[in-house]
Design a protein around this motif. Structure first.
Motif, PDB file in Angstrom:
ATOM      1  N   ASP A 154       0.809  -1.219   0.000  1.00  0.00           N
ATOM      2  CA  ASP A 154       0.000   0.000   0.000  1.00  0.00           C
ATOM      3  C   ASP A 154       0.847   1.277   0.000  1.00  0.00           C
ATOM      4  O   ASP A 154       0.325   2.366   0.222  1.00  0.00           O
ATOM      5  N   PHE A 155       2.154   1.151  -0.234  1.00  0.00           N
ATOM      6  CA  PHE A 155       3.008   2.336  -0.297  1.00  0.00           C
ATOM      7  C   PHE A 155       2.822   3.040  -1.649  1.00  0.00           C
ATOM      8  O   PHE A 155       2.467   2.429  -2.653  1.00  0.00           O
ATOM      9  N   THR A 156       3.077   4.346  -1.674  1.00  0.00           N
ATOM     10  CA  THR A 156       2.860   5.145  -2.880  1.00  0.00           C
ATOM     11  C   THR A 156       4.104   5.171  -3.760  1.00  0.00           C
ATOM     12  O   THR A 156       5.198   4.774  -3.339  1.00  0.00           O
ATOM     13  N   ARG A 157       3.916   5.669  -4.979  1.00  0.00           N
ATOM     14  CA  ARG A 157       5.017   5.758  -5.942  1.00  0.00           C
ATOM     15  C   ARG A 157       6.148   6.630  -5.399  1.00  0.00           C
ATOM     16  O   ARG A 157       5.917   7.637  -4.738  1.00  0.00           O
ATOM     17  N   PHE A 158       7.371   6.235  -5.699  1.00  0.00           N
ATOM     18  CA  PHE A 158       8.561   6.910  -5.189  1.00  0.00           C
ATOM     19  C   PHE A 158       8.653   8.348  -5.694  1.00  0.00           C
ATOM     20  O   PHE A 158       8.536   8.613  -6.888  1.00  0.00           O
ATOM     21  N   ASP A 159       8.842   9.270  -4.766  1.00  0.00           N
ATOM     22  CA  ASP A 159       9.085  10.678  -5.069  1.00  0.00           C
ATOM     23  C   ASP A 159      10.308  11.087  -4.258  1.00  0.00           C
ATOM     24  O   ASP A 159      10.214  11.270  -3.040  1.00  0.00           O
ATOM     25  N   PRO A 160      11.486  11.209  -4.885  1.00  0.00           N
ATOM     26  CA  PRO A 160      12.726  11.451  -4.132  1.00  0.00           C
ATOM     27  C   PRO A 160      12.695  12.693  -3.258  1.00  0.00           C
ATOM     28  O   PRO A 160      13.248  12.702  -2.158  1.00  0.00           O
ATOM     29  N   ASN A 161      12.038  13.748  -3.710  1.00  0.00           N
ATOM     30  CA  ASN A 161      11.996  14.975  -2.913  1.00  0.00           C
ATOM     31  C   ASN A 161      11.171  14.781  -1.643  1.00  0.00           C
ATOM     32  O   ASN A 161      11.566  15.206  -0.549  1.00  0.00           O
ATOM     33  N   ARG A 162      10.015  14.131  -1.776  1.00  0.00           N
ATOM     34  CA  ARG A 162       9.168  13.886  -0.610  1.00  0.00           C
ATOM     35  C   ARG A 162       9.821  12.889   0.342  1.00  0.00           C
ATOM     36  O   ARG A 162       9.753  13.039   1.566  1.00  0.00           O
ATOM     37  N   VAL A 163      10.466  11.878  -0.215  1.00  0.00           N
ATOM     38  CA  VAL A 163      11.105  10.851   0.608  1.00  0.00           C
ATOM     39  C   VAL A 163      12.231  11.443   1.447  1.00  0.00           C
ATOM     40  O   VAL A 163      12.317  11.218   2.657  1.00  0.00           O
ATOM     41  N   GLU A 164      13.104  12.218   0.819  1.00  0.00           N
ATOM     42  CA  GLU A 164      14.238  12.781   1.557  1.00  0.00           C
ATOM     43  C   GLU A 164      13.796  13.850   2.537  1.00  0.00           C
ATOM     44  O   GLU A 164      14.511  14.160   3.491  1.00  0.00           O
ATOM     45  N   ALA A 165      12.590  14.397   2.336  1.00  0.00           N
ATOM     46  CA  ALA A 165      12.051  15.376   3.287  1.00  0.00           C
ATOM     47  C   ALA A 165      11.402  14.692   4.483  1.00  0.00           C
ATOM     48  O   ALA A 165      10.951  15.366   5.413  1.00  0.00           O
ATOM     49  N   GLY A 166      11.359  13.341   4.460  1.00  0.00           N
ATOM     50  CA  GLY A 166      10.839  12.609   5.608  1.00  0.00           C
ATOM     51  C   GLY A 166       9.425  12.089   5.439  1.00  0.00           C
ATOM     52  O   GLY A 166       8.839  11.584   6.399  1.00  0.00           O
ATOM     53  N   PRO A 253      22.175  -3.344  13.631  1.00  0.00           N
ATOM     54  CA  PRO A 253      22.556  -2.217  12.772  1.00  0.00           C
ATOM     55  C   PRO A 253      21.597  -2.104  11.586  1.00  0.00           C
ATOM     56  O   PRO A 253      21.131  -3.117  11.051  1.00  0.00           O
ATOM     57  N   ARG A 254      21.314  -0.865  11.154  1.00  0.00           N
ATOM     58  CA  ARG A 254      20.278  -0.662  10.142  1.00  0.00           C
ATOM     59  C   ARG A 254      20.698   0.381   9.118  1.00  0.00           C
ATOM     60  O   ARG A 254      21.244   1.429   9.469  1.00  0.00           O
ATOM     61  N   ILE A 255      20.431   0.069   7.839  1.00  0.00           N
ATOM     62  CA  ILE A 255      20.675   0.990   6.730  1.00  0.00           C
ATOM     63  C   ILE A 255      19.323   1.424   6.187  1.00  0.00           C
ATOM     64  O   ILE A 255      18.484   0.585   5.847  1.00  0.00           O
ATOM     65  N   THR A 256      19.104   2.738   6.099  1.00  0.00           N
ATOM     66  CA  THR A 256      17.863   3.260   5.550  1.00  0.00           C
ATOM     67  C   THR A 256      18.163   4.318   4.495  1.00  0.00           C
ATOM     68  O   THR A 256      19.273   4.847   4.435  1.00  0.00           O
ATOM     69  N   TYR A 257      17.167   4.605   3.687  1.00  0.00           N
ATOM     70  CA  TYR A 257      17.274   5.675   2.689  1.00  0.00           C
ATOM     71  C   TYR A 257      17.198   7.014   3.428  1.00  0.00           C
ATOM     72  O   TYR A 257      16.514   7.129   4.451  1.00  0.00           O
ATOM     73  N   PRO A 258      17.881   8.057   2.942  1.00  0.00           N
ATOM     74  CA  PRO A 258      17.808   9.362   3.611  1.00  0.00           C
ATOM     75  C   PRO A 258      16.366   9.816   3.854  1.00  0.00           C
ATOM     76  O   PRO A 258      15.528   9.773   2.957  1.00  0.00           O
ATOM     77  N   GLY A 259      16.084  10.212   5.090  1.00  0.00           N
ATOM     78  CA  GLY A 259      14.758  10.678   5.461  1.00  0.00           C
ATOM     79  C   GLY A 259      13.783   9.582   5.818  1.00  0.00           C
ATOM     80  O   GLY A 259      12.623   9.862   6.124  1.00  0.00           O
ATOM     81  N   GLN A 260      14.232   8.301   5.804  1.00  0.00           N
ATOM     82  CA  GLN A 260      13.300   7.193   5.983  1.00  0.00           C
ATOM     83  C   GLN A 260      13.532   6.355   7.235  1.00  0.00           C
ATOM     84  O   GLN A 260      12.910   5.305   7.406  1.00  0.00           O
ATOM     85  N   ALA A 261      14.390   6.774   8.131  1.00  0.00           N
ATOM     86  CA  ALA A 261      14.635   6.003   9.352  1.00  0.00           C
ATOM     87  C   ALA A 261      13.455   6.065  10.312  1.00  0.00           C
ATOM     88  O   ALA A 261      13.294   5.208  11.171  1.00  0.00           O
ATOM     89  N   ILE A 262      12.613   7.075  10.201  1.00  0.00           N
ATOM     90  CA  ILE A 262      11.483   7.383  11.086  1.00  0.00           C
ATOM     91  C   ILE A 262      12.011   7.881  12.421  1.00  0.00           C
ATOM     92  O   ILE A 262      11.816   9.030  12.777  1.00  0.00           O
ATOM     93  N   VAL A 263      12.646   7.000  13.199  1.00  0.00           N
ATOM     94  CA  VAL A 263      13.370   7.392  14.409  1.00  0.00           C
ATOM     95  C   VAL A 263      14.604   6.509  14.528  1.00  0.00           C
ATOM     96  O   VAL A 263      14.673   5.439  13.921  1.00  0.00           O
ATOM     97  N   THR A 264      15.576   6.959  15.304  1.00  0.00           N
ATOM     98  CA  THR A 264      16.747   6.129  15.601  1.00  0.00           C
ATOM     99  C   THR A 264      16.370   5.128  16.685  1.00  0.00           C
ATOM    100  O   THR A 264      15.866   5.520  17.738  1.00  0.00           O
ATOM    101  N   VAL A 265      16.607   3.846  16.438  1.00  0.00           N
ATOM    102  CA  VAL A 265      16.175   2.830  17.391  1.00  0.00           C
ATOM    103  C   VAL A 265      17.329   2.133  18.102  1.00  0.00           C
ATOM    104  O   VAL A 265      17.131   1.513  19.149  1.00  0.00           O
ATOM    105  N   ASN A 266      18.531   2.219  17.546  1.00  0.00           N
ATOM    106  CA  ASN A 266      19.685   1.664  18.235  1.00  0.00           C
ATOM    107  C   ASN A 266      20.136   2.626  19.323  1.00  0.00           C
ATOM    108  O   ASN A 266      20.168   3.845  19.123  1.00  0.00           O
TER     109      ASN A 266
END
Length: 307
Positions: A154-166, A253-266
């Motif tokens: 149910d995720f939407t189409r990739f938009d790099p500007n919106r994604v990197e903005a969080g 340890p976790r690798i995420t896309y810029p703006g997509q970590a949501i919060v730091t969990v480690n």
């Protein structure tokens, strides 16, 4: 004398989103010597059926309320006791039977409330395994592996500007997962096996599945996959709170896309990085991954000897 209870009102969200009210309540009850009322996992959802998703989100099948107050006491207390919101509750003012209610919010749920559970990952991991029905607990996977969590559904189409903005709930390019795995393996100096956890189809995942020693995780319920990912040496994850919990529970340890970590969990922030699929991974992060599966080996030579 005050009788104090906590109740997680999980709502009709997906599993990862729902779990935050449960986790907050679990921590709060332990810290305040309160009894916890079991969550109501039976929440009919029509969306997964309409969207023909792999996961029907029938969470009542996955969990028990072992260790919590269940029926009929839950219904009696929710109907008769004084109820206060966890957001405004004052432990010094409780009188009589009081139920402190924890709710999830639609927006910014983790940004607002995750600080209440940070630092309690291993304890909540044990509590989560306790309430998971035994037939859905995964086997110990043993050998080190990379967990790659690809969320489509149910995720939407990739938009790099919106994604990197969080902005979350965006499909990330499959190529990003591929490039992240290649960069990780290059840093480790070995082709660590990778398991792909995804709601997508094989054709959706073809570029990733075509890499050496990459395979899909066996079909299983969502909770099984979450607990399997918690056994990984490292997680490459979509902007989803599903892989967030797996990383948090076992401090993976976790690798995420810029703006997509949501919060730091480690607990140690250097165990998490954002990566744009170019260049190399930080040496410190790579060392964290090595220690995750070779805890007594702090040097690259141990990796070389094992590969």
């Amino acid at each position: 004398m005050a009788h104090l209870y906590g109740y997680p009102d999980i709502g009709r969200f997906g599993l990862g989103h729902s779990m935050l009210a449960w986790a907050r309540c679990e921590v709060w009850c332990r810290e305040n010597n309160a009894r916890m009322l079991g969550p109501r996992w039976l929440r009919p959802r029509i969306g997964p059926y309409l969207r023909r998703e792999r996961d029907r989100r029938e969470y009542f099948k996955l969990f028990t309320n072992e260790g919590y107050l269940g029926e009929p006491w839950r219904t009696v207390l929710l109907a008769s006791a004084r109820k206060v919101s966890a957001d405004t509750a004052d432990p010094l003012a409780y009188t009589g039977h009081t139920v402190v209610v924890f709710k999830n919010t639609v927006a910014s749920n983790f940004e607002k409330h995750f600080h209440e559970v940070r630092g309690h990952g291993p304890m909540l991991y044990d509590a989560f395994r306790r309430i998971t029905r035994k037939k859905y607990l995964p086997q110990a996977l043993g050998s080190p592996f990379v967990a790659v969590h690809v969320r489509l559904g149910d995720f939407t189409r990739f938009d790099p500007n919106r994604v990197e903005a969080g902005t979350h709930n965006n499909r990330l390019p499959i190529e990003w997962y591929c490039d992240s795995l290649v960069a990780l393996r290059r840093g480790l100096g070995m082709d660590m096996p990778a398991r792909v956890f995804s709601d997508g189809s094989d054709p959706d995942l073809l570029p990733l599945l075509g890499l050496p020693d990459v395979r899909r995780a066996d079909d299983a319920e969502s909770v099984t996959h979450m607990l399997e990912m918690a056994q990984a040496s490292v997680i490459i994850g979509a902007g989803s709170n599903f892989n967030l919990w797996a990383a948090f529970f076992a401090q993976v340890p976790r690798i995420t896309y810029p703006g997509q970590a949501i919060v730091t969990v480690n607990d140690d922030p250097s165990r998490e990085i954002s990566f744009r699929a170019s260049g190399s991974l930080p040496d410190m992060f790579v060392e964290h991954v090595k220690r995750q599966f070779l805890p007594e080996a702090g040097s690259s030579c141990a990796i070389a000897q094992s590969s």
